[in-house]
Scaffold this active site. Structure first.
Site, PDB file in Angstrom:
ATOM      1  N   GLY A   1       0.817  -1.219   0.000  1.00 21.36           N
ATOM      2  CA  GLY A   1       0.000   0.000   0.000  1.00 21.36           C
ATOM      3  C   GLY A   1       0.848   1.265   0.000  1.00 21.36           C
ATOM      4  O   GLY A   1       2.081   1.202  -0.042  1.00 21.36           O
ATOM      5  N   GLN A   2       0.146   2.416   0.088  1.00 20.89           N
ATOM      6  CA  GLN A   2       0.837   3.720  -0.021  1.00 20.89           C
ATOM      7  C   GLN A   2       1.932   3.874   1.042  1.00 20.89           C
ATOM      8  O   GLN A   2       3.086   4.172   0.718  1.00 20.89           O
ATOM      9  CB  GLN A   2      -0.184   4.861   0.140  1.00 20.89           C
ATOM     10  CG  GLN A   2       0.437   6.231  -0.074  1.00 20.89           C
ATOM     11  CD  GLN A   2      -0.344   7.372   0.570  1.00 20.89           C
ATOM     12  OE1 GLN A   2      -1.221   7.149   1.385  1.00 20.89           O
ATOM     13  NE2 GLN A   2      -0.013   8.582   0.193  1.00 20.89           N
ATOM     14  N   LEU A   3       1.579   3.650   2.294  1.00 19.13           N
ATOM     15  CA  LEU A   3       2.553   3.811   3.375  1.00 19.13           C
ATOM     16  C   LEU A   3       3.484   2.596   3.452  1.00 19.13           C
ATOM     17  O   LEU A   3       4.693   2.733   3.654  1.00 19.13           O
ATOM     18  CB  LEU A   3       1.787   3.978   4.694  1.00 19.13           C
ATOM     19  CG  LEU A   3       2.574   4.432   5.892  1.00 19.13           C
ATOM     20  CD1 LEU A   3       2.965   5.898   5.750  1.00 19.13           C
ATOM     21  CD2 LEU A   3       1.745   4.250   7.160  1.00 19.13           C
TER      22      LEU A   3
ATOM     23  N   ASP B   1       1.377  -8.881   1.690  1.00 25.50           N
ATOM     24  CA  ASP B   1       0.149  -8.243   1.196  1.00 25.50           C
ATOM     25  C   ASP B   1      -0.578  -9.275   0.348  1.00 25.50           C
ATOM     26  O   ASP B   1      -0.065 -10.380   0.120  1.00 25.50           O
ATOM     27  CB  ASP B   1       0.486  -6.991   0.364  1.00 25.50           C
ATOM     28  CG  ASP B   1      -0.633  -5.941   0.447  1.00 25.50           C
ATOM     29  OD1 ASP B   1      -1.806  -6.346   0.334  1.00 25.50           O
ATOM     30  OD2 ASP B   1      -0.336  -4.756   0.621  1.00 25.50           O
TER      31      ASP B   1
ATOM     32  N   ARG C   1      -1.065  -8.882  -2.753  1.00 28.87           N
ATOM     33  CA  ARG C   1      -0.302  -8.886  -4.007  1.00 28.87           C
ATOM     34  C   ARG C   1       1.051  -8.235  -3.794  1.00 28.87           C
ATOM     35  O   ARG C   1       1.176  -7.300  -2.994  1.00 28.87           O
ATOM     36  CB  ARG C   1      -1.029  -8.089  -5.102  1.00 28.87           C
ATOM     37  CG  ARG C   1      -2.083  -8.885  -5.851  1.00 28.87           C
ATOM     38  CD  ARG C   1      -2.962  -7.969  -6.683  1.00 28.87           C
ATOM     39  NE  ARG C   1      -3.789  -7.125  -5.838  1.00 28.87           N
ATOM     40  CZ  ARG C   1      -4.948  -7.506  -5.288  1.00 28.87           C
ATOM     41  NH1 ARG C   1      -5.421  -8.709  -5.516  1.00 28.87           N
ATOM     42  NH2 ARG C   1      -5.634  -6.686  -4.526  1.00 28.87           N
TER      43      ARG C   1
ATOM     44  N   TYR D   1     -14.687   3.072   8.482  1.00 26.03           N
ATOM     45  CA  TYR D   1     -13.228   3.049   8.662  1.00 26.03           C
ATOM     46  C   TYR D   1     -12.866   3.726   9.991  1.00 26.03           C
ATOM     47  O   TYR D   1     -12.097   3.175  10.796  1.00 26.03           O
ATOM     48  CB  TYR D   1     -12.585   3.779   7.481  1.00 26.03           C
ATOM     49  CG  TYR D   1     -11.121   4.116   7.627  1.00 26.03           C
ATOM     50  CD1 TYR D   1     -10.148   3.124   7.691  1.00 26.03           C
ATOM     51  CD2 TYR D   1     -10.704   5.451   7.663  1.00 26.03           C
ATOM     52  CE1 TYR D   1      -8.802   3.454   7.801  1.00 26.03           C
ATOM     53  CE2 TYR D   1      -9.362   5.783   7.760  1.00 26.03           C
ATOM     54  CZ  TYR D   1      -8.411   4.781   7.839  1.00 26.03           C
ATOM     55  OH  TYR D   1      -7.087   5.112   7.931  1.00 26.03           O
TER      56      TYR D   1
ATOM     57  N   LYS E   1     -11.174   2.151  13.373  1.00 19.84           N
ATOM     58  CA  LYS E   1      -9.924   2.648  13.968  1.00 19.84           C
ATOM     59  C   LYS E   1     -10.141   3.055  15.429  1.00 19.84           C
ATOM     60  O   LYS E   1      -9.275   2.815  16.271  1.00 19.84           O
ATOM     61  CB  LYS E   1      -9.369   3.825  13.150  1.00 19.84           C
ATOM     62  CG  LYS E   1      -8.792   3.401  11.788  1.00 19.84           C
ATOM     63  CD  LYS E   1      -7.597   2.498  11.960  1.00 19.84           C
ATOM     64  CE  LYS E   1      -7.020   1.998  10.660  1.00 19.84           C
ATOM     65  NZ  LYS E   1      -5.964   0.986  10.833  1.00 19.84           N
TER      66      LYS E   1
HETATM   67  C1  AKB Z   1      -8.165   8.291   4.323  1.00 20.84           C
HETATM   68  O1  AKB Z   1      -8.321   9.342   3.680  1.00 20.84           O
HETATM   69  O2  AKB Z   1      -9.052   7.450   4.513  1.00 20.84           O
HETATM   70  C2  AKB Z   1      -6.812   8.055   4.975  1.00 20.84           C
HETATM   71  C3  AKB Z   1      -6.789   8.526   6.386  1.00 20.84           C
HETATM   72  C4  AKB Z   1      -6.808   9.977   6.691  1.00 20.84           C
HETATM   73  O3  AKB Z   1      -6.760   7.725   7.273  1.00 20.84           O
HETATM   74  N1  AKB Z   1      -5.781   8.701   4.216  1.00 20.84           N
END
Ligand code: AKB
Length: 314
Positions: free
Chosen positions: A13-15, A36, A38, A141, A145
């Site tokens: 992924g990005q990070l 991951d 992939r 999301y 978290k």
């Molecule tokens: C998102 O935009 O969902 C993420 C984040 C701020 O966690 N980059």
């Protein structure tokens, strides 16, 4: 000192792409196992195709390599998560539970768990949002978290596990592309500018969000993980700040280099997500406890992004 063996989930992924390289440099190629669903095409190093929702597969990998640290980055982000709410909850939570339980059973020393500014909702002070704010996220999301922060705190308190976490702002980097997030526009805009194309922005011009340059985000992660355990006073997750800017401000900073660059504002469902997040966060606890200090501001980011992205399109 016990030799570290580090597992990174979500490494493509990005990070993950950039953090994997940083950890390879710090600990040596053979000590970092990237995983991951992939493998990225140009990946160099040790890689396992791993679905972290599969407890046995994760356990097999941790025991095969004698893993001592896990960086659990795999997750579905804010915007994509709203398209599949129940699946997102399921994946984000089951992967965390698997990482926590496998780590507990196999004596993993340290875990990094990324949280996000998405844990905040619309019941906060949105300027300089305090560390100890009300967490009423409006996305699945963000809910995953906020719950995850409490779970890692629980595992720390109940089992004494050393789990550390940051609430990342939007991460801006040239090395990799983001996917499925609300802050992704702030990376895409640079690619469009360099390709000399007009940018359709899915946020309104004046929407301000907390952001951080990739180099700062990686440094923060490594500094947090290197800090002495007794300095880590917050075991849910630390607010982390780089800088904040609006879509219009990033556009004007790019226009200083590309005067003909054009933008159209076409807000979509991601505008509501962005509106529910802070304008800026108060990261004084991170500064005080383990010495956090960002280096990059918007004009520096713009210079770095454009200089590096240009090399991809030459
Ligand atoms: C998102 O935009 O969902 C993420 C984040 C701020 O966690 N980059």
């Amino acid at each position: 000192m016990k030799t570290e063996r580090i597992l990174i989930t979500g490494a493509s992924g990005q990070l993950g792409t950039v953090l994997t390289k940083a950890l390879q440099e710090k600990y040596g190629f053979d000590h970092v196992i990237a995983s991951d669903l992939r493998k990225s095409p140009n990946f160099e190093g040790c890689f396992e195709v791993l679905d972290v929702t599969d407890f046995d597969a994760l356990q097999g990998c941790v025991s095969k390599y004698g893993i001592t640290q896990v960086y659990h980055l795999a997750a579905i982000l804010s915007a994509k998560g709203e398209q599949f709410p129940l699946k997102t909850w399921d994946i984000n939570m089951s992967t965390l539970f698997n990482v926590l339980e496998v780590s507990r059973l196999h004596g993993v020393n340290k875990i990094f768990y990324p949280s996000s500014i998405a844990v905040f909702g619309d019941e906060i002070e949105c300027v300089n949002t305090p560390q100890a704010s009300n967490l009423t996220p409006l996305t699945v999301y963000g809910m995953s978290k906020a719950a995850g922060e409490n779970w890692v705190n629980y595992y720390h308190k109940k089992y004494g596990m050393d789990i550390r976490s940051l609430r990342y702002p939007g991460v801006i980097g040239y090395q990799s592309l983001p996917g499925g997030g609300t802050t992704d526009y702030a990376v895409d805009i640079y690619h469009k500018a360099v390709k000399e194309e007009c940018f359709d922005c899915f946020l309104e011009a004046t929407t301000m969000l907390p952001m951080i340059f990739m180099d700062d985000a990686i440094r923060a992660t490594i500094e947090l993980m290197d800090a002495p355990a007794e300095d880590i006073k917050i075991r849910t997750s630390y607010n982390l700040a780089g800088m904040s800017f609006t879509a219009e401000q990033v556009y004007y900073s790019i226009k200083e280099i590309y005067p003909n660059f054009e933008i159209n504002y076409k807000p979509d469902f991601r505008q509501d997500i962005a509106k529910s997040w802070p304008d800026s966060v108060d990261d004084s606890a991170a500064r005080k406890d383990w010495g956090w200090k960002p280096k990059y501001d918007l004009s520096l980011i713009t210079k770095e992004m454009i200089k590096n992205i240009k090399t991809y399109y030459q």
